[in-house]
Every structure is written in C-alpha cells, then in structure tokens.
Enzyme design. Structure first.
Site, PDB file in Angstrom:
ATOM      1  N   SER A   6      -9.867  -1.217   7.349  1.00  0.00           N
ATOM      2  CA  SER A   6      -9.278  -0.925   5.806  1.00  0.00           C
ATOM      3  C   SER A   6      -8.553  -2.024   5.241  1.00  0.00           C
ATOM      4  CB  SER A   6      -8.460   0.369   5.920  1.00  0.00           C
ATOM      5  OG  SER A   6      -9.236   1.526   6.153  1.00  0.00           O
ATOM      6  N   SER A  42      -9.651   1.618   3.157  1.00  0.00           N
ATOM      7  CA  SER A  42      -9.061   2.378   2.275  1.00  0.00           C
ATOM      8  C   SER A  42      -7.849   1.553   1.361  1.00  0.00           C
ATOM      9  CB  SER A  42      -8.190   3.381   3.155  1.00  0.00           C
ATOM     10  OG  SER A  42      -7.050   2.781   4.034  1.00  0.00           O
ATOM     11  N   LYS A  78       0.783  -1.000  -0.038  1.00  0.00           N
ATOM     12  CA  LYS A  78       0.029   0.044  -0.020  1.00  0.00           C
ATOM     13  C   LYS A  78       0.775   1.226   0.042  1.00  0.00           C
ATOM     14  CE  LYS A  78      -3.907   1.812   2.769  1.00  0.00           C
ATOM     15  NZ  LYS A  78      -4.803   1.528   3.898  1.00  0.00           N
TER      16      LYS A  78
END
Length: 465
Positions: free
Chosen positions: A179, A155, A82
């Site tokens: 997330s 997210s 990420k």
C-alpha cells in the site's frame, strides 16, 4: 519569490530556501493551501485539510528561522499524513464512516517525530476503507493526477495523489500488502516500506498488525530518506519497534560499486506486462553502469504465502475491528466486510499453518539475501491498470493474489523495500520497480535509490496539472 514551480520542488531544496530565508514557511504553506483549494475538489486526495493548524505551525516555524532556531532539513516543510495516523485534536477516520468522529488526544509517534523535526502537517490524506482494497462506497476515491481513468493505487491512494500532484512535499503512508508501493508506482513516486518494526505503529489504525509497515512517500529517494530518518527509531509506546534509537541514512549516493544485485528474471516476468519487463531490463543496465554486479538468482516459491495473505490479514483485521464489527456491520463496505468475515471464520489450526508457512518463507528470503545486497523486483504485474481492470478486486481472491504477488511476500517476511519510478507506458503513465534488501538495510536501499536517480530522470516527471 515566485511561486511558479514551487509545488514540485524537492524537500531538500525547499528546506535550503527556508533556512536561508529566501522563502518563508508561511509563504510556502499558504501557497500549498491555495493549490489544495484549487485542485483537490477534483482530485479528492485530502480527507481533512488542517488549514488553521498548518498556518499556526508555519508562523511558529518562521519565528524559529528568524531567531536562528531551525530544527533541521524538514523545518518549515509542509507535509501530509495518511488518515490512519492520529493527529491530536483532528478527526482520524481511517477511510471509514464509523470513525469519522474519532478525535485522538495525541499524535501518532511518527507524526510527533515529524513535528519535532519542524515539519508542518497540512492535513489527513484519504485511503481505502480501513486500508484494505477499495474505498468506502460513501467516500470519494482519490483521482490519479496522470489520468482519471487509471488506478491511483491502494491503500495509500491520497498520499500518492497529493504527493504527485504537488499538494504536499511528501507524505506518510502505510504498507500491509503493497500500500506504499502500489500508489508510488501509479503516481510516479518513491516510497519506502521499512523493515517491520523500524517505524512505530503507535497511534496508527491497524489493518493487519504484524503486516503493517508505516513509511514515507516522496518525489525522490533523497526526500524519502529524509522522512524515514525523522520517523524511524525505537518507541517505548510500541514494544514491537526495533531497539535501535536512531537510523543513520546516507545524505547522498553516486554509485553502486561493490554491490551484488540479484534478479530472478523468470519470477519477475510471471504474468507481468511486457512494458514492465522491458523497463526492468533497462534498470539492470543502469545499475550495471553504476558499478553493481548483477546476478541471476532464484526467489523462493512465494505462492502459498501470497494465497494465504488474505487469511493472515483477515484474522488480524477481525481483531483490530472487534469493538465495531459485527456491532456496526451495516456501516462497513463490501471489501472490508469480506476480509473481516474471512478472519472470523478461520480456525486456530488453519491460522497457525499460515504463520508456519510465513515463518518458513521469511527464513528462505533471509537465506537468499545473505548472498546478495539487493533484489530487483516489479511492483505489480499490471502496468498502470485502469479502474475496469481492477473492478473485481474486492471480490476476486485470485485477482487480488495476482496483484500482490510481488509485494505481499515482503510484508509477510518483514524485509524492507524502496519503490522507484522506472518508465512510462505507451500512454504516458508511470511504472515502477522495487529494490528489496535484508532486514535492517534501509541505508542500503536509500543509497541504491539515490544512486539510481542520479542516473535516471523518471522521478522528475510530473502530471500536467
């Protein structure tokens, strides 16, 4: 070796083929980069593809294999992270425009540990702005590979999409209110939100520091366990990391014999779509067949802490962005702006009450978990929500509270959870559930996930790409 189906291979199987020289790290990395080049212009899962660096790492991994120097079960395996995690020499934008030119000079500790285990980092995966609710208006949102009209999760949206679409073999995400677990549910993946402090946050952009949980996302519990074992452990650069130097996780699991598993059927069904409730009933039957004792329990009232999650996170994100907000406020999107403003407007007394409520819930969940080994919980009340269903998420506190009602309590309490796929909607889209465990019980979660996946095939389904 034929590349047909190679992209959906599990990490353990790929690592075995690399170790026995049936496939080379360069060959598999090249194939993965070609697949990214072909599919990601539509899926938008990568913020940055680190092609040259990945190929250089693959050549070095191949040299070590040929010299008998393989580093372990992640050696030569292409992964991605990420775009909150620092990678030395590569931009880390954190889903924003203001940080798109920030180039760290060191790896995040979790990234360094993946590299030390021999993994190859393919690139940085897209996320919502600052890891909050929605993507920055100027950044293309990752597309759910199962159906473009449906939410890809937030997210860690890019991590979910890339892992599900076979654009990396597994990935790192972060979980502040759900997330890792939301994109795992949306994309049919297995994800682990560890105990808070289990994985170092050094070199990871903060959303809410005391709520942030870095962790792995993969296509099976066995693979997620491998990644967690590589990245977990105390880090002197993160003084809040847990003191244990190493996390010992099971290599395999076939049953749940001797475990007491709790379920609060009333709480789980509170506003929850019927297809999820029915899927949870099937989960209960599976865990019983694996030897677990299932007990009805009562989860403590989490509503206050869920309602206060945005205030808690808002204060912490305001601190995290103090150098750039309000100085660069014009470059922020609406969702992150609203969250920061909530934090900036919260009084010290109000924030202290939030912390007291949170500490009380942590104690109550500790008491609940002292009587059981695992808790079965939905991931979210909505099954495979569409973009239209969640369109007001950024501006609607009530909708946001509903979405996070089953995830945020365990961010606030710090308890670990594993997200597992458990079915499909009538339209063929994935749904999932989570096991929650006591603080420090990641080994138990991995055992439960691996045993469940021996008795189910949901994790073996892939989007048609």
């Amino acid at each position: 070796m034929s590349h047909s189906g190679l992209h959906y291979m599990e990490v353990r199987e790929l690592a075995r083929l690399i170790a026995t020289r049936e496939i080379s790290p360069v060959e598999v990395t090249t194939a993965m980069l070609e697949r990214i080049e072909r599919l990601d212009p539509t899926l938008h899962s990568y913020a940055l593809v680190m092609r040259d660096e990945a190929l250089a790492s693959a050549r070095e991994a191949e040299r070590k294999v040929l010299n008998g120097e393989a580093l372990g079960p992640l050696h030569g395996v292409p992964l991605a992270v990420k775009d909150l995690y620092w990678c030395a020499g590569s931009p880390t934008a954190a889903g924003t425009t203001i940080h798109r030119n920030f180039v760290p000079t060191e790896d995040a500790t979790a990234v360094k540990r993946l590299r030390d285990a021999g993994a190859i980092v393919l690139g940085k995966l897209q996320l919502t702005e600052g890891a909050f609710a929605t993507h920055h208006p100027e950044i293309a949102e990752p597309v759910n590979p199962w159906h473009p009209g449906h939410w890809a999760g937030a997210s860690s949206s890019g991590s979910g999409v890339a892992t599900a679409a076979g654009l990396c073999y597994a990935s790192l995400g972060t979980d502040t209110g759900g997330s890792i677990r939301f994109p795992s549910a949306a994309n049919g993946l297995t994800g682990i939100k560890p105990t808070w402090g289990r994985v170092s946050r050094h070199g990871v952009f903060a959303l809410g520091a005391s709520l942030d949980h870095p962790g792995p996302m993969a296509r099976s519990a066995a693979d997620a366990s491998l990644l967690l074992g590589a990245i977990a452990g105390h880090d002197p650069l993160d003084p809040t990391s847990l003191p244990e130097a190493r996390l010992v996780l099971p290599d395999d699991a076939h049953d749940l014999g001797g475990l007491r598993i709790g379920i609060d059927a009333e709480w789980n069904s509170n506003g929850t779509d019927d297809v999820i409730v029915h899927a949870l009933a099937r989960v209960v039957e599976v865990v019983k067949s694996l030897g677990a004792q299932v007990e009805e329990v009562r989860v403590p009232d989490v509503r206050t802490v869920v309602d206060e999650w945005q205030v808690n996170c808002g204060v912490e994100v305001a601190v995290a962005h103090a150098d750039t907000y309000p100085r660069l406020a014009a470059h922020y999107g609406p969702a992150l702006t609203r969250l920061i403003e909530i934090g900036r407007e919260t009084s010290g007394m109000a924030y202290q009450q939030v912390l007291l409520n949170r500490a009380a819930l942590r104690g109550k969940i500790n008491r609940l978990m002292s009587g059981i080994d695992l808790l079965i919980v939905p991931m979210q009340p909505f099954a495979a929500p569409t973009h239209e269903q969640l369109g007001a998420l950024a501006q609607d506190p009530e909708l946001n509270a509903r979405l996070i009602q089953f995830t945020a309590p365990f961010n606030s309490s710090g308890h670990p959870a594993i997200a597992l796929p458990c079915g499909l909607t009538q339209g063929g889209l994935p749904i999932g559930f989570q096991f929650v465990a006591a603080h420090g019980a990641e080994a138990l979660l991995c055992r439960a996930g691996m045993a469940y996946q021996k008795a189910s095939d949901w994790h073996r389904l892939h989007p048609a790409l």
